[in-house]
Design a protein around this motif. Structure first.
Motif, PDB file in Angstrom:
ATOM      1  N   VAL A  62       0.799  -1.229   0.000  1.00  0.00           N
ATOM      2  CA  VAL A  62       0.000   0.000   0.000  1.00  0.00           C
ATOM      3  C   VAL A  62       0.830   1.276   0.000  1.00  0.00           C
ATOM      4  CG1 VAL A  62      -2.061  -1.040   1.005  1.00  0.00           C
ATOM      5  CG2 VAL A  62      -0.257  -0.195   2.518  1.00  0.00           C
ATOM      6  N   GLY A  63       2.126   1.177   0.316  1.00  0.00           N
ATOM      7  CA  GLY A  63       2.912   2.399   0.358  1.00  0.00           C
ATOM      8  C   GLY A  63       4.403   2.148   0.409  1.00  0.00           C
ATOM      9  N   ILE A  64       5.134   3.264   0.366  1.00  0.00           N
ATOM     10  CA  ILE A  64       6.596   3.249   0.413  1.00  0.00           C
ATOM     11  C   ILE A  64       7.031   4.012   1.657  1.00  0.00           C
ATOM     12  CG2 ILE A  64       8.740   3.921  -0.754  1.00  0.00           C
ATOM     13  CD1 ILE A  64       7.056   4.026  -3.380  1.00  0.00           C
ATOM     14  N   ALA A  65       7.955   3.391   2.397  1.00  0.00           N
ATOM     15  CA  ALA A  65       8.534   4.037   3.574  1.00  0.00           C
ATOM     16  C   ALA A  65      10.045   4.075   3.380  1.00  0.00           C
ATOM     17  CB  ALA A  65       8.171   3.247   4.835  1.00  0.00           C
ATOM     18  N   LYS A  66      10.721   4.719   4.330  1.00  0.00           N
ATOM     19  CA  LYS A  66      12.180   4.663   4.288  1.00  0.00           C
ATOM     20  C   LYS A  66      12.720   4.478   5.695  1.00  0.00           C
ATOM     21  CE  LYS A  66      13.125   9.552   4.528  1.00  0.00           C
ATOM     22  NZ  LYS A  66      13.345  10.758   3.782  1.00  0.00           N
ATOM     23  N   VAL A  67      13.920   3.896   5.732  1.00  0.00           N
ATOM     24  CA  VAL A  67      14.607   3.689   7.005  1.00  0.00           C
ATOM     25  C   VAL A  67      15.191   5.031   7.440  1.00  0.00           C
ATOM     26  CG1 VAL A  67      16.477   2.457   8.178  1.00  0.00           C
ATOM     27  CG2 VAL A  67      15.151   1.300   6.373  1.00  0.00           C
ATOM     28  N   VAL A  68      14.820   5.481   8.637  1.00  0.00           N
ATOM     29  CA  VAL A  68      15.341   6.753   9.143  1.00  0.00           C
ATOM     30  C   VAL A  68      16.277   6.563  10.341  1.00  0.00           C
ATOM     31  CG1 VAL A  68      13.527   8.235   8.197  1.00  0.00           C
ATOM     32  CG2 VAL A  68      13.191   7.176  10.442  1.00  0.00           C
ATOM     33  N   LYS A  69      16.321   5.349  10.908  1.00  0.00           N
ATOM     34  CA  LYS A  69      17.298   5.037  11.953  1.00  0.00           C
ATOM     35  C   LYS A  69      17.624   3.561  11.874  1.00  0.00           C
ATOM     36  CE  LYS A  69      18.236   5.345  16.903  1.00  0.00           C
ATOM     37  NZ  LYS A  69      17.670   5.589  18.230  1.00  0.00           N
ATOM     38  N   GLU A  70      18.915   3.253  11.879  1.00  0.00           N
ATOM     39  CA  GLU A  70      19.353   1.864  11.770  1.00  0.00           C
ATOM     40  C   GLU A  70      19.098   1.113  13.071  1.00  0.00           C
ATOM     41  OE1 GLU A  70      23.283   1.819   9.958  1.00  0.00           O
ATOM     42  OE2 GLU A  70      22.588   3.237   8.425  1.00  0.00           O
ATOM     43  N   PHE A  71      19.275  -0.208  13.030  1.00  0.00           N
ATOM     44  CA  PHE A  71      18.804  -1.077  14.111  1.00  0.00           C
ATOM     45  C   PHE A  71      19.350  -0.734  15.493  1.00  0.00           C
ATOM     46  CE2 PHE A  71      22.730  -3.407  13.267  1.00  0.00           C
ATOM     47  CZ  PHE A  71      23.059  -3.953  14.506  1.00  0.00           C
ATOM     48  N   TYR A  72      18.499  -0.972  16.473  1.00  0.00           N
ATOM     49  CA  TYR A  72      18.852  -0.863  17.885  1.00  0.00           C
ATOM     50  C   TYR A  72      17.965  -1.830  18.661  1.00  0.00           C
ATOM     51  CZ  TYR A  72      14.823   2.395  17.878  1.00  0.00           C
ATOM     52  OH  TYR A  72      13.592   2.972  17.711  1.00  0.00           O
ATOM     53  N   GLN A  73      18.272  -2.010  19.930  1.00  0.00           N
ATOM     54  CA  GLN A  73      17.533  -2.948  20.783  1.00  0.00           C
ATOM     55  C   GLN A  73      16.030  -2.671  20.742  1.00  0.00           C
ATOM     56  OE1 GLN A  73      18.294  -5.545  23.106  1.00  0.00           O
ATOM     57  NE2 GLN A  73      16.095  -5.569  23.462  1.00  0.00           N
ATOM     58  N   ASP A  74      15.235  -3.722  20.554  1.00  0.00           N
ATOM     59  CA  ASP A  74      13.773  -3.602  20.567  1.00  0.00           C
ATOM     60  C   ASP A  74      13.329  -3.155  21.962  1.00  0.00           C
ATOM     61  OD1 ASP A  74      10.995  -4.039  20.734  1.00  0.00           O
ATOM     62  OD2 ASP A  74      11.068  -5.793  19.420  1.00  0.00           O
ATOM     63  N   PRO A  75      12.734  -1.950  22.072  1.00  0.00           N
ATOM     64  CA  PRO A  75      12.350  -1.439  23.393  1.00  0.00           C
ATOM     65  C   PRO A  75      11.188  -2.202  24.032  1.00  0.00           C
ATOM     66  CG  PRO A  75      11.647   0.088  21.678  1.00  0.00           C
ATOM     67  CD  PRO A  75      12.435  -0.998  20.997  1.00  0.00           C
ATOM     68  N   THR A  76      10.540  -3.092  23.269  1.00  0.00           N
ATOM     69  CA  THR A  76       9.409  -3.836  23.830  1.00  0.00           C
ATOM     70  C   THR A  76       9.846  -5.136  24.504  1.00  0.00           C
ATOM     71  OG1 THR A  76       8.936  -5.072  21.793  1.00  0.00           O
ATOM     72  CG2 THR A  76       7.892  -2.894  22.021  1.00  0.00           C
ATOM     73  N   THR A  77      11.161  -5.429  24.497  1.00  0.00           N
ATOM     74  CA  THR A  77      11.660  -6.644  25.148  1.00  0.00           C
ATOM     75  C   THR A  77      13.046  -6.386  25.725  1.00  0.00           C
ATOM     76  OG1 THR A  77      12.285  -8.961  24.847  1.00  0.00           O
ATOM     77  CG2 THR A  77      12.596  -7.534  22.952  1.00  0.00           C
ATOM     78  N   SER A  78      13.372  -7.116  26.785  1.00  0.00           N
ATOM     79  CA  SER A  78      14.723  -6.994  27.356  1.00  0.00           C
ATOM     80  C   SER A  78      15.683  -7.981  26.696  1.00  0.00           C
ATOM     81  CB  SER A  78      14.676  -7.244  28.864  1.00  0.00           C
ATOM     82  OG  SER A  78      14.134  -8.538  29.101  1.00  0.00           O
ATOM     83  N   ASP A  79      15.170  -8.843  25.835  1.00  0.00           N
ATOM     84  CA  ASP A  79      15.999  -9.832  25.158  1.00  0.00           C
ATOM     85  C   ASP A  79      16.852  -9.155  24.090  1.00  0.00           C
ATOM     86  OD1 ASP A  79      17.067 -11.834  23.522  1.00  0.00           O
ATOM     87  OD2 ASP A  79      15.296 -13.110  23.703  1.00  0.00           O
ATOM     88  N   PRO A  80      18.186  -9.173  24.257  1.00  0.00           N
ATOM     89  CA  PRO A  80      19.063  -8.463  23.324  1.00  0.00           C
ATOM     90  C   PRO A  80      19.094  -9.061  21.918  1.00  0.00           C
ATOM     91  CG  PRO A  80      20.368  -9.770  24.849  1.00  0.00           C
ATOM     92  CD  PRO A  80      18.939  -9.871  25.309  1.00  0.00           C
ATOM     93  N   ASN A  81      18.476 -10.231  21.725  1.00  0.00           N
ATOM     94  CA  ASN A  81      18.417 -10.837  20.392  1.00  0.00           C
ATOM     95  C   ASN A  81      17.568 -10.048  19.422  1.00  0.00           C
ATOM     96  OD1 ASN A  81      19.974 -13.266  20.339  1.00  0.00           O
ATOM     97  ND2 ASN A  81      18.539 -14.096  21.837  1.00  0.00           N
ATOM     98  N   TRP A  82      16.646  -9.229  19.919  1.00  0.00           N
ATOM     99  CA  TRP A  82      15.651  -8.616  19.033  1.00  0.00           C
ATOM    100  C   TRP A  82      15.896  -7.129  18.854  1.00  0.00           C
ATOM    101  CZ3 TRP A  82      14.198 -12.524  16.601  1.00  0.00           C
ATOM    102  CH2 TRP A  82      14.023 -13.746  17.243  1.00  0.00           C
ATOM    103  N   VAL A  83      15.752  -6.692  17.615  1.00  0.00           N
ATOM    104  CA  VAL A  83      16.066  -5.307  17.262  1.00  0.00           C
ATOM    105  C   VAL A  83      14.898  -4.674  16.507  1.00  0.00           C
ATOM    106  CG1 VAL A  83      18.545  -5.797  17.153  1.00  0.00           C
ATOM    107  CG2 VAL A  83      17.182  -5.901  15.047  1.00  0.00           C
ATOM    108  N   VAL A  84      14.965  -3.353  16.397  1.00  0.00           N
ATOM    109  CA  VAL A  84      14.009  -2.581  15.606  1.00  0.00           C
ATOM    110  C   VAL A  84      14.787  -1.609  14.721  1.00  0.00           C
ATOM    111  CG1 VAL A  84      12.181  -2.683  17.356  1.00  0.00           C
ATOM    112  CG2 VAL A  84      13.759  -0.751  17.361  1.00  0.00           C
TER     113      VAL A  84
END
Length: 137
Positions: A62-84
């Protein structure tokens, strides 16, 4: 500067729709709990273009987005395996490009959406990205 890479992310409209994304103006892409999808998030670079796909309902880009910040720790989990990554909307497609259209297009037969239907974050070749945008214009 390297060539921007191209990606596709999926979201169920009931959970996070393109309309909501546009009204927010920016979001972090969380909730990815698949290692291949996570690895794709880690590959994303600022400026990369991303197709936004409504999964389950609609089943269409439905649309086009762009990456405005590269990966960092997913703030919704304390597990360091997951990023956003942070994404911002760029533009809506004039018309949604459905999964059926994508599957029917000979030039898109190898696209991840067809081959790996369950993957929530996937890379696209430039030709695939351009073709989907062309179908949606």
């Amino acid at each position: 500067m390297k060539n921007p890479l191209f990606w596709l992310v999926k979201s169920e409209p009931v959970k996070y729709s393109w309309e909501k994304f546009n009204s927010d103006g920016r979001t972090f892409w969380d909730g990815v709990r698949n290692y291949q999808a996570r690895n794709n998030l880690r590959e994303m670079k600022e400026g990369d273009l991303v197709l936004f796909y409504h999964s389950n309902e609609g089943k269409a880009v439905v649309g086009i987005a762009k990456v405005v910040k590269e990966f960092y720790q997913d703030p919704t989990t304390s597990d360091p395996n997951w990023v956003v990554v942070d994404l911002s909307p760029v533009q809506s497609l004039a018309k949604p490009v459905t999964l059926e259209e994508i599957k029917a297009d000979e030039r898109l037969k190898d696209v991840g959406l067809v081959r790996q239907g369950r993957l929530s974050v996937m890379g696209l070749k430039r030709e695939e990205f351009d073709r989907i945008v062309e179908l949606g214009s």
